[in-house]
Each structure stands twice: as structure tokens, then as C-alpha cells.
Design a protein around this motif. Structure first.
Motif, mmCIF file in Angstrom:
data_model
loop_
_atom_site.group_PDB
_atom_site.id
_atom_site.type_symbol
_atom_site.label_atom_id
_atom_site.label_comp_id
_atom_site.label_asym_id
_atom_site.label_seq_id
_atom_site.Cartn_x
_atom_site.Cartn_y
_atom_site.Cartn_z
ATOM 1 N N ALA A 70 0.812 -1.222 0.000
ATOM 2 C CA ALA A 70 0.000 0.000 0.000
ATOM 3 C C ALA A 70 0.847 1.274 0.000
ATOM 4 O O ALA A 70 0.297 2.362 -0.096
ATOM 5 C CB ALA A 70 -0.936 -0.001 1.218
ATOM 6 N N LEU A 71 2.163 1.134 0.097
ATOM 7 C CA LEU A 71 3.016 2.320 0.125
ATOM 8 C C LEU A 71 2.978 3.027 -1.228
ATOM 9 O O LEU A 71 3.033 2.373 -2.271
ATOM 10 C CB LEU A 71 4.466 1.939 0.433
ATOM 11 N N PRO A 72 2.906 4.354 -1.227
ATOM 12 C CA PRO A 72 2.986 5.089 -2.495
ATOM 13 C C PRO A 72 4.323 4.816 -3.181
ATOM 14 O O PRO A 72 5.359 4.649 -2.528
ATOM 15 C CB PRO A 72 2.881 6.556 -2.070
ATOM 16 N N ALA A 73 4.288 4.772 -4.506
ATOM 17 C CA ALA A 73 5.481 4.429 -5.290
ATOM 18 C C ALA A 73 6.650 5.363 -4.985
ATOM 19 O O ALA A 73 7.802 4.918 -4.921
ATOM 20 C CB ALA A 73 5.149 4.468 -6.776
ATOM 21 N N GLU A 74 6.374 6.641 -4.796
ATOM 22 C CA GLU A 74 7.452 7.600 -4.549
ATOM 23 C C GLU A 74 8.198 7.266 -3.259
ATOM 24 O O GLU A 74 9.434 7.346 -3.208
ATOM 25 C CB GLU A 74 6.897 9.024 -4.470
ATOM 26 N N TRP A 75 7.458 6.891 -2.224
ATOM 27 C CA TRP A 75 8.102 6.545 -0.957
ATOM 28 C C TRP A 75 8.782 5.187 -1.061
ATOM 29 O O TRP A 75 9.835 4.965 -0.468
ATOM 30 C CB TRP A 75 7.098 6.581 0.191
ATOM 31 N N HIS A 76 8.203 4.261 -1.795
ATOM 32 C CA HIS A 76 8.832 2.956 -2.012
ATOM 33 C C HIS A 76 10.188 3.142 -2.688
ATOM 34 O O HIS A 76 11.179 2.511 -2.302
ATOM 35 C CB HIS A 76 7.908 2.080 -2.867
ATOM 36 N N GLN A 77 10.227 4.024 -3.674
ATOM 37 C CA GLN A 77 11.490 4.306 -4.367
ATOM 38 C C GLN A 77 12.526 4.857 -3.392
ATOM 39 O O GLN A 77 13.701 4.469 -3.427
ATOM 40 C CB GLN A 77 11.265 5.306 -5.502
ATOM 41 N N TRP A 78 12.099 5.763 -2.521
ATOM 42 C CA TRP A 78 13.038 6.347 -1.559
ATOM 43 C C TRP A 78 13.541 5.282 -0.591
ATOM 44 O O TRP A 78 14.744 5.202 -0.323
ATOM 45 C CB TRP A 78 12.380 7.502 -0.803
#
Length: 143
Positions: free
Chosen positions: A65-73
Motif C-alpha cells: 500500500a506504500l505510495p510508489a514515490e516513498w517505495h522508491q526512496w
């Protein structure tokens, strides 16, 4: 009332500075689900400071459920935490994707409905009532 709001901000900044000084930990952001993202400096086996990134989940632990932008970080695909503009752009792209998927699903459902109802029954046109190859339909064996 306005002074209380500024005091809360100053208090929050002070707490962040103390946290960094004592624990080498910094809160870098929060997503729309309420998950908090943190970076922390730790020493590795060679004695070097390395940055660890992690998330404190607001509710149930669900990495999907994590947003992609935060997953990338979190996974170091991006050097810096996402900006509000990055997050807004990502939300907009996800909404466009949802709309496209919904349109494709609706078109597919309409196509399947038309195929199922075209010309009435399906016997003889490959539908469920069609005979399989090699099967007899009425006593072609002993006669």
C-alpha cells in the motif's frame, strides 16, 4: 491561537533536532495513509556511518500500500525523499491509470456481452453447446 500554532511548529523542530542529536534519526515525511518515513545514521561493521531508511506504519503493516514515490526512496531508487510536487504528480498518474483501466474493463465487458448475446443461442458457433470433435451425437456406431 496563532501563537500556539507557531509554538507547536517550533516545538516540533526542537524535538527533531534533539532526536537527530541523540539518535541520529530524522523524520523525513509522511504519506496520505499516515505512514511516517525516517532515516537514521548507523555504524556498519567497518565503523562507517551508513544511512538506514524505514517506515513506521500507521496501521496494519502492508508494504504493497506504500505510495510508489516513498517505495522508491526506501529502496534507494531516489536519493532524496519525494517532494509534495512528486507526490501530487504520482497521485495524478495513478488516478489516470485507474480511469484507463476502468474504461478498458467496461469496453471488455461490453464486448463479451455482445459476443454472448449476438444472434441468440450459441449452438454450432463454438459456444458451450457445441459438440467436441470426435464425439458422436446419436448412434453412429452400431447400426
Amino acid at each position: 491561537m496563532a501563537a500556539a500554532g507557531r509554538g507547536g511548529g517550533a516545538l516540533s523542530r526542537l524535538a527533531a533536532r534533539i532526536s537527530w542529536a541523540l539518535f541520529k534519526r530524522e523524520r523525513v515525511g509522511m504519506d496520505e495513509l499516515g505512514n511516517v518515513y525516517v532515516r537514521r545514521l548507523e555504524r556498519n561493521a567497518e565503523g562507517e556511518d551508513v544511512e538506514r531508511r524505514y517506515v513506521k506504519y500507521a496501521g496494519d503493516i502492508d508494504p504493497t500500500a506504500l505510495p510508489a514515490e516513498w517505495h522508491q526512496w526506501l529502496h534507494r531508487a531516489r536519493a532524496e525523499p519525494p517532494t509534495p510536487e512528486d507526490i501530487a504528480r504520482g497521485q495524478h498518474q495513478r488516478e489516470l491509470f485507474r480511469q484507463r483501466v476502468a474504461a478498458l474493463e467496461a469496453a471488455d465487458a461490453a464486448r463479451r456481452f455482445q459476443e454472448a448475446t449476438a444472434g441468440g443461442g450459441s449452438a454450432g458457433r463454438g459456444g458451450p453447446a457445441q459438440q467436441l470433435p470426435g464425439s458422436s451425437s446419436g448412434g453412429g456406431g452400431a447400426g
